[in-house]
Scaffold this active site. Sequence first.
Site, PDB file in Angstrom:
ATOM      1  N   ARG A 118       0.810  -1.233   0.000  1.00 23.35           N
ATOM      2  CA  ARG A 118       0.000   0.000   0.000  1.00 23.35           C
ATOM      3  C   ARG A 118       0.838   1.275   0.000  1.00 23.35           C
ATOM      4  O   ARG A 118       0.383   2.346   0.375  1.00 23.35           O
ATOM      5  CB  ARG A 118      -0.969   0.027   1.188  1.00 23.35           C
ATOM      6  CG  ARG A 118      -1.954  -1.113   1.163  1.00 23.35           C
ATOM      7  CD  ARG A 118      -3.112  -0.853   2.115  1.00 23.35           C
ATOM      8  NE  ARG A 118      -4.028  -1.963   2.077  1.00 23.35           N
ATOM      9  CZ  ARG A 118      -3.908  -3.057   2.813  1.00 23.35           C
ATOM     10  NH1 ARG A 118      -2.917  -3.167   3.666  1.00 23.35           N
ATOM     11  NH2 ARG A 118      -4.775  -4.034   2.707  1.00 23.35           N
ATOM     12  N   LYS A 140       3.899  11.540 -11.310  1.00 21.31           N
ATOM     13  CA  LYS A 140       3.141  10.675 -12.231  1.00 21.31           C
ATOM     14  C   LYS A 140       3.932   9.388 -12.381  1.00 21.31           C
ATOM     15  O   LYS A 140       5.083   9.409 -12.845  1.00 21.31           O
ATOM     16  CB  LYS A 140       2.997  11.335 -13.599  1.00 21.31           C
ATOM     17  CG  LYS A 140       1.837  12.308 -13.682  1.00 21.31           C
ATOM     18  CD  LYS A 140       1.626  12.733 -15.125  1.00 21.31           C
ATOM     19  CE  LYS A 140       0.489  13.717 -15.255  1.00 21.31           C
ATOM     20  NZ  LYS A 140       0.353  14.221 -16.632  1.00 21.31           N
ATOM     21  N   GLU A 182      12.089  18.857 -23.935  1.00 19.23           N
ATOM     22  CA  GLU A 182      11.193  19.133 -22.798  1.00 19.23           C
ATOM     23  C   GLU A 182      11.581  20.458 -22.126  1.00 19.23           C
ATOM     24  O   GLU A 182      10.731  21.164 -21.595  1.00 19.23           O
ATOM     25  CB  GLU A 182      11.215  17.989 -21.771  1.00 19.23           C
ATOM     26  CG  GLU A 182      10.643  16.664 -22.285  1.00 19.23           C
ATOM     27  CD  GLU A 182       9.107  16.620 -22.396  1.00 19.23           C
ATOM     28  OE1 GLU A 182       8.440  17.604 -22.010  1.00 19.23           O
ATOM     29  OE2 GLU A 182       8.583  15.604 -22.885  1.00 19.23           O
ATOM     30  N   LYS A 231       8.064  23.273 -13.160  1.00 22.33           N
ATOM     31  CA  LYS A 231       7.183  22.117 -12.977  1.00 22.33           C
ATOM     32  C   LYS A 231       6.616  22.104 -11.555  1.00 22.33           C
ATOM     33  O   LYS A 231       5.434  21.815 -11.346  1.00 22.33           O
ATOM     34  CB  LYS A 231       7.919  20.808 -13.281  1.00 22.33           C
ATOM     35  CG  LYS A 231       6.983  19.604 -13.156  1.00 22.33           C
ATOM     36  CD  LYS A 231       7.353  18.426 -13.988  1.00 22.33           C
ATOM     37  CE  LYS A 231       6.253  17.362 -13.910  1.00 22.33           C
ATOM     38  NZ  LYS A 231       6.556  16.170 -14.652  1.00 22.33           N
ATOM     39  N   GLU A 241      -3.796  16.949 -12.130  1.00 23.75           N
ATOM     40  CA  GLU A 241      -4.163  17.370 -13.492  1.00 23.75           C
ATOM     41  C   GLU A 241      -5.669  17.572 -13.663  1.00 23.75           C
ATOM     42  O   GLU A 241      -6.294  17.011 -14.565  1.00 23.75           O
ATOM     43  CB  GLU A 241      -3.611  16.382 -14.529  1.00 23.75           C
ATOM     44  CG  GLU A 241      -3.515  17.023 -15.906  1.00 23.75           C
ATOM     45  CD  GLU A 241      -2.640  16.247 -16.883  1.00 23.75           C
ATOM     46  OE1 GLU A 241      -1.573  15.749 -16.480  1.00 23.75           O
ATOM     47  OE2 GLU A 241      -3.031  16.166 -18.047  1.00 23.75           O
ATOM     48  N   ARG A 245      -2.260  21.666 -14.841  1.00 24.80           N
ATOM     49  CA  ARG A 245      -1.154  20.745 -15.150  1.00 24.80           C
ATOM     50  C   ARG A 245      -1.131  20.334 -16.622  1.00 24.80           C
ATOM     51  O   ARG A 245      -0.086  19.958 -17.149  1.00 24.80           O
ATOM     52  CB  ARG A 245      -1.202  19.519 -14.227  1.00 24.80           C
ATOM     53  CG  ARG A 245       0.037  18.638 -14.366  1.00 24.80           C
ATOM     54  CD  ARG A 245       0.207  17.641 -13.237  1.00 24.80           C
ATOM     55  NE  ARG A 245       1.384  16.825 -13.496  1.00 24.80           N
ATOM     56  CZ  ARG A 245       1.976  16.062 -12.603  1.00 24.80           C
ATOM     57  NH1 ARG A 245       1.525  15.984 -11.373  1.00 24.80           N
ATOM     58  NH2 ARG A 245       3.043  15.351 -12.929  1.00 24.80           N
ATOM     59  N   ASN A 249       1.684  19.534 -21.063  1.00 26.42           N
ATOM     60  CA  ASN A 249       1.579  18.689 -22.259  1.00 26.42           C
ATOM     61  C   ASN A 249       1.672  19.504 -23.537  1.00 26.42           C
ATOM     62  O   ASN A 249       1.197  19.070 -24.593  1.00 26.42           O
ATOM     63  CB  ASN A 249       0.271  17.901 -22.224  1.00 26.42           C
ATOM     64  CG  ASN A 249       0.273  16.899 -21.093  1.00 26.42           C
ATOM     65  OD1 ASN A 249       1.267  16.231 -20.861  1.00 26.42           O
ATOM     66  ND2 ASN A 249      -0.823  16.818 -20.366  1.00 26.42           N
ATOM     67  N   HIS A 252       2.288  17.967 -26.881  1.00 28.31           N
ATOM     68  CA  HIS A 252       2.147  16.526 -26.687  1.00 28.31           C
ATOM     69  C   HIS A 252       0.943  15.916 -27.407  1.00 28.31           C
ATOM     70  O   HIS A 252       0.910  14.714 -27.641  1.00 28.31           O
ATOM     71  CB  HIS A 252       2.059  16.188 -25.192  1.00 28.31           C
ATOM     72  CG  HIS A 252       3.378  16.291 -24.477  1.00 28.31           C
ATOM     73  ND1 HIS A 252       4.167  17.417 -24.519  1.00 28.31           N
ATOM     74  CD2 HIS A 252       4.059  15.399 -23.704  1.00 28.31           C
ATOM     75  CE1 HIS A 252       5.245  17.217 -23.795  1.00 28.31           C
ATOM     76  NE2 HIS A 252       5.219  16.004 -23.292  1.00 28.31           N
ATOM     77  N   HIS A 256       1.808  12.615 -29.175  1.00 31.40           N
ATOM     78  CA  HIS A 256       1.274  11.286 -28.869  1.00 31.40           C
ATOM     79  C   HIS A 256       0.682  10.620 -30.108  1.00 31.40           C
ATOM     80  O   HIS A 256       0.777   9.410 -30.258  1.00 31.40           O
ATOM     81  CB  HIS A 256       0.254  11.378 -27.729  1.00 31.40           C
ATOM     82  CG  HIS A 256       0.913  11.616 -26.400  1.00 31.40           C
ATOM     83  ND1 HIS A 256       0.302  12.264 -25.364  1.00 31.40           N
ATOM     84  CD2 HIS A 256       2.159  11.313 -25.960  1.00 31.40           C
ATOM     85  CE1 HIS A 256       1.137  12.335 -24.343  1.00 31.40           C
ATOM     86  NE2 HIS A 256       2.275  11.760 -24.677  1.00 31.40           N
ATOM     87  N   HIS A 269      10.411  10.170 -27.368  1.00 34.39           N
ATOM     88  CA  HIS A 269       9.329  11.035 -26.899  1.00 34.39           C
ATOM     89  C   HIS A 269       9.678  12.509 -27.185  1.00 34.39           C
ATOM     90  O   HIS A 269       8.866  13.266 -27.715  1.00 34.39           O
ATOM     91  CB  HIS A 269       9.122  10.797 -25.404  1.00 34.39           C
ATOM     92  CG  HIS A 269       8.056  11.640 -24.806  1.00 34.39           C
ATOM     93  ND1 HIS A 269       6.739  11.550 -25.183  1.00 34.39           N
ATOM     94  CD2 HIS A 269       8.106  12.607 -23.858  1.00 34.39           C
ATOM     95  CE1 HIS A 269       6.032  12.428 -24.496  1.00 34.39           C
ATOM     96  NE2 HIS A 269       6.842  13.083 -23.684  1.00 34.39           N
TER      97      HIS A 269
END
Length: 362
Positions: A118, A140, A182, A231, A241, A245, A249, A252, A256, A269
């Site tokens: 947990r 994330k 980035e 960030k 998000e 947030r 992206n 992105h 993607h 990426h």
Amino acid sequence: MDKVKVKINPSKKTSYSVLIGEKLLNKAYDYISKVTNANKFLIVTNETVYPLYGEKLRNKKSEFIILPDGEMYKNMDILNKILDKALEIKLERKDAMIALGGGVVGDITGFAAAIYQRGIDFIQIPTTLLAQVDSSVGGKVAVNHFSGKNLIGAFYQPKLVISDTCVLNTLSDRQFKTGLSEILKYAFIEKSCANRVDFNLFGYLKAYKDEIYNKNPKILKKLIKMSCELKSCVVNKDEKEKGLRAILNFGHTYAHAIEKLTHYEKYTHGEAVSIGMKMIFELAHNLEYISEEYYKNSVELINDYGLKTSYEEKFEPEEFYNAMFSDKKVADNKINFVMPIKERSVAIKNNIDKKYVIKGIK
Ligand code: NAD
Ligand code: GLY
């Protein structure tokens, strides 16, 4: 050494530091022992990074699991192997996992730590530029599913991030540029990250191109620090998000789609992101959200760093558009574009006419 404090609201308990500097790996346990009472550490790394830096972390409290290298191994099978190893070495609730590697290792280790008993402590030791400026910060954590990237995961913050700039010397030029992409992303969104930013990352990137390219450690440290501060400001306001947030992206949505249509094999990426950033600048320019001057300056910055600005494939526009639709940034059946609106600022736009988007797909 520089330090960025990441404060996650509302609980101060999840605040943590990002340490940035040279040769920090040699003293890693001095820093780690200040944030955890762990008696045992499971160090998760991969077959490329382990021979380079693994031994620096070996001591009598450490156990290793060495993963195969590659995005395709960021999956449930490998996650299970990490959990099996944790059980085999009897890792306890107060013990910790350490991610030593790029974003792939960081994401899967963070997720393993989030669900093992947990949730146990985890420490990020990012070894790619991308991981140092992006994936190691903000919590994330995830693995991929065959139907999409990062679909199984959690928000789970590390206890500490240790970014040793020396490890960047062994990165390939391609991987270094992936991280730069980035960093440029932050420059294009910096004014939207915080009400007040007392630096100008965009200007810094314009001024220090040669030093950055030659991996001048002082300049790199500054770049990583600025990126993490930006960030951190965003994650502080919107950890999960729900809104802001999403600006992280930038570029992105296109990226993607490019990654998906090329089966995550052809482009890194960061390469897909730099192509995506060029495409969104073009869209913003065509729709007159930004001035001719800002458009030219921004595309020039992407070109200055030799980043990719186009793909070689001939995609069917409809297929490309549909791939953008399957991105996680789709809400209520509308694509959320992170749109440049003025210098170093963006806004979310979800009402863009399909015909303008299609026009930009070649
Ligand atoms: P990566 O982890 O695959 O690393 C790239 C390559 O560099 C790998 O071959 C790796 O073994 C190698 N490498 C790592 N450190 C090295 C070093 N110091 N010297 C030489 N080689 C080294 O890729 P990445 O770009 O670091 O991360 C991409 C991953 O990060 C993706 O899975 C992406 O989804 C994820 N990501 C997550 C977030 C987040 O917020 N969690 C953000 C961005 C990206
Ligand atoms: N890299 C995007 C985010 O952390 O939200």
